[in-house]
Write a protein that holds these residues in place. Sequence first.
Motif, PDB file in Angstrom:
ATOM      1  N   LEU A   1     -12.940  23.168  16.392  1.00  0.00           N
ATOM      2  CA  LEU A   1     -13.627  23.478  17.651  1.00  0.00           C
ATOM      3  C   LEU A   1     -13.584  22.287  18.601  1.00  0.00           C
ATOM      4  O   LEU A   1     -13.395  22.453  19.813  1.00  0.00           O
ATOM      5  CB  LEU A   1     -15.068  23.905  17.370  1.00  0.00           C
ATOM      6  CG  LEU A   1     -15.217  25.281  16.714  1.00  0.00           C
ATOM      7  CD1 LEU A   1     -16.631  25.474  16.165  1.00  0.00           C
ATOM      8  CD2 LEU A   1     -14.856  26.393  17.692  1.00  0.00           C
ATOM      9  N   LEU A   2     -13.726  21.086  18.063  1.00  0.00           N
ATOM     10  CA  LEU A   2     -13.626  19.880  18.893  1.00  0.00           C
ATOM     11  C   LEU A   2     -12.228  19.743  19.496  1.00  0.00           C
ATOM     12  O   LEU A   2     -12.079  19.411  20.677  1.00  0.00           O
ATOM     13  CB  LEU A   2     -13.963  18.629  18.083  1.00  0.00           C
ATOM     14  CG  LEU A   2     -15.401  18.455  17.626  1.00  0.00           C
ATOM     15  CD1 LEU A   2     -15.532  17.187  16.794  1.00  0.00           C
ATOM     16  CD2 LEU A   2     -16.353  18.414  18.805  1.00  0.00           C
ATOM     17  N   GLU A   3     -11.212  19.984  18.688  1.00  0.00           N
ATOM     18  CA  GLU A   3      -9.830  19.905  19.185  1.00  0.00           C
ATOM     19  C   GLU A   3      -9.582  20.945  20.277  1.00  0.00           C
ATOM     20  O   GLU A   3      -8.931  20.657  21.277  1.00  0.00           O
ATOM     21  CB  GLU A   3      -8.821  20.079  18.044  1.00  0.00           C
ATOM     22  CG  GLU A   3      -8.785  18.939  17.065  1.00  0.00           C
ATOM     23  CD  GLU A   3      -8.344  17.610  17.670  1.00  0.00           C
ATOM     24  OE1 GLU A   3      -7.677  17.575  18.724  1.00  0.00           O
ATOM     25  OE2 GLU A   3      -8.695  16.574  17.069  1.00  0.00           O
ATOM     26  N   LEU A   4     -10.110  22.128  20.076  1.00  0.00           N
ATOM     27  CA  LEU A   4      -9.937  23.179  21.081  1.00  0.00           C
ATOM     28  C   LEU A   4     -10.625  22.804  22.383  1.00  0.00           C
ATOM     29  O   LEU A   4     -10.071  23.006  23.468  1.00  0.00           O
ATOM     30  CB  LEU A   4     -10.473  24.506  20.537  1.00  0.00           C
ATOM     31  CG  LEU A   4      -9.936  25.771  21.170  1.00  0.00           C
ATOM     32  CD1 LEU A   4      -8.414  25.810  21.163  1.00  0.00           C
ATOM     33  CD2 LEU A   4     -10.492  26.983  20.469  1.00  0.00           C
TER      34      LEU A   4
ATOM     35  N   LYS B   1     -12.153  33.174  16.774  1.00  0.00           N
ATOM     36  CA  LYS B   1     -12.399  33.897  18.030  1.00  0.00           C
ATOM     37  C   LYS B   1     -11.900  33.097  19.233  1.00  0.00           C
ATOM     38  O   LYS B   1     -11.233  33.625  20.112  1.00  0.00           O
ATOM     39  CB  LYS B   1     -13.884  34.194  18.188  1.00  0.00           C
ATOM     40  CG  LYS B   1     -14.221  34.939  19.468  1.00  0.00           C
ATOM     41  CD  LYS B   1     -15.711  35.239  19.562  1.00  0.00           C
ATOM     42  CE  LYS B   1     -15.986  36.144  20.727  1.00  0.00           C
ATOM     43  NZ  LYS B   1     -16.405  35.434  21.909  1.00  0.00           N
ATOM     44  N   ARG B   2     -12.212  31.825  19.241  1.00  0.00           N
ATOM     45  CA  ARG B   2     -11.791  30.987  20.376  1.00  0.00           C
ATOM     46  C   ARG B   2     -10.273  30.838  20.428  1.00  0.00           C
ATOM     47  O   ARG B   2      -9.683  30.787  21.505  1.00  0.00           O
ATOM     48  CB  ARG B   2     -12.498  29.644  20.317  1.00  0.00           C
ATOM     49  CG  ARG B   2     -13.999  29.826  20.522  1.00  0.00           C
ATOM     50  CD  ARG B   2     -14.650  28.679  21.207  1.00  0.00           C
ATOM     51  NE  ARG B   2     -16.067  28.957  21.417  1.00  0.00           N
ATOM     52  CZ  ARG B   2     -17.036  28.117  21.123  1.00  0.00           C
ATOM     53  NH1 ARG B   2     -16.745  26.930  20.616  1.00  0.00           N
ATOM     54  NH2 ARG B   2     -18.280  28.441  21.354  1.00  0.00           N
ATOM     55  N   LEU B   3      -9.640  30.785  19.262  1.00  0.00           N
ATOM     56  CA  LEU B   3      -8.177  30.734  19.254  1.00  0.00           C
ATOM     57  C   LEU B   3      -7.574  32.057  19.726  1.00  0.00           C
ATOM     58  O   LEU B   3      -6.554  32.056  20.413  1.00  0.00           O
ATOM     59  CB  LEU B   3      -7.655  30.344  17.870  1.00  0.00           C
ATOM     60  CG  LEU B   3      -7.776  28.859  17.543  1.00  0.00           C
ATOM     61  CD1 LEU B   3      -7.539  28.594  16.068  1.00  0.00           C
ATOM     62  CD2 LEU B   3      -6.814  28.045  18.395  1.00  0.00           C
ATOM     63  N   LEU B   4      -8.205  33.166  19.390  1.00  0.00           N
ATOM     64  CA  LEU B   4      -7.744  34.459  19.918  1.00  0.00           C
ATOM     65  C   LEU B   4      -7.834  34.478  21.439  1.00  0.00           C
ATOM     66  O   LEU B   4      -6.950  35.014  22.118  1.00  0.00           O
ATOM     67  CB  LEU B   4      -8.564  35.611  19.334  1.00  0.00           C
ATOM     68  CG  LEU B   4      -8.215  36.066  17.941  1.00  0.00           C
ATOM     69  CD1 LEU B   4      -9.205  37.121  17.457  1.00  0.00           C
ATOM     70  CD2 LEU B   4      -6.783  36.605  17.880  1.00  0.00           C
TER      71      LEU B   4
END
Length: 180
Positions: free
Chosen positions: A84-87, A122-125
Motif C-alpha cells: 500500500l505504501l508503494e502504491l 482492490k487498489r491494484l484493480l
Amino acid sequence: MLAISRYRLTLMINQTLLAPTTRATVSPGSRFVLRGVHLLRAYAHADRGNVRRLAQEYLQAAELNRNNRDYGNAIHQANTVLGLLELEAGNVERAESYLVASAQTPGSPQLAGMGPNMMLAKRLLEHGRVTAVLNYLTFCGKLWKLSFGRLWKWKLEIRRGRMPDFGANLTYLLDPHSFG
C-alpha cells in the motif's frame, strides 16, 4: 473466542505500554504480536514515517517466530502494508510484488477462517492490474479454507470487468481492532 483474544490483546498492550516495569514478564511471542499491533496502529493513524520501518521490523521478527501462530499474519500484514505504501508512492510494480509476497505465507487461523485482506488487491484493480490480482486470489485459495466460493466469485467479477464487493475483507488483518 474473538472476545477472549481481544481481551488478552488489550491486557498485553496495557501491560506493555502502561506499565513499562512489567515488560520483562511479557513473553517473546506476545512482543511479536505487539509489533503487529504497533504497525497497524501506525498505518491507521497515517504515521507513514514509521510504517515502513515497523513493517520491515515485523518481517524480521517473523523470521525469528516461525512457530508462532501469528507468523502467517505477520507475513501477510507487513507485505500488504508495504504494498500500500508503494502504491501511494506510485510504484505500481513494487506494489504488485508485495501483493504476491503477502500471500506467500503458510497461513494462520485468521487467514483460514476470515480470509486475507483485499485492500491492496482492490487498489491494484483500480490501477488496472487484473492479472496480478487474479494470481493473488489463486494463491489465497491455499490460505482461506472457509471462503465459501467468494474467491471464485471475485475472480469471475474481475474477469467480467467489474470491481468485486470485497466487504469486510477490506479491513480484516489491517484494522488494529480485528487483529487476531
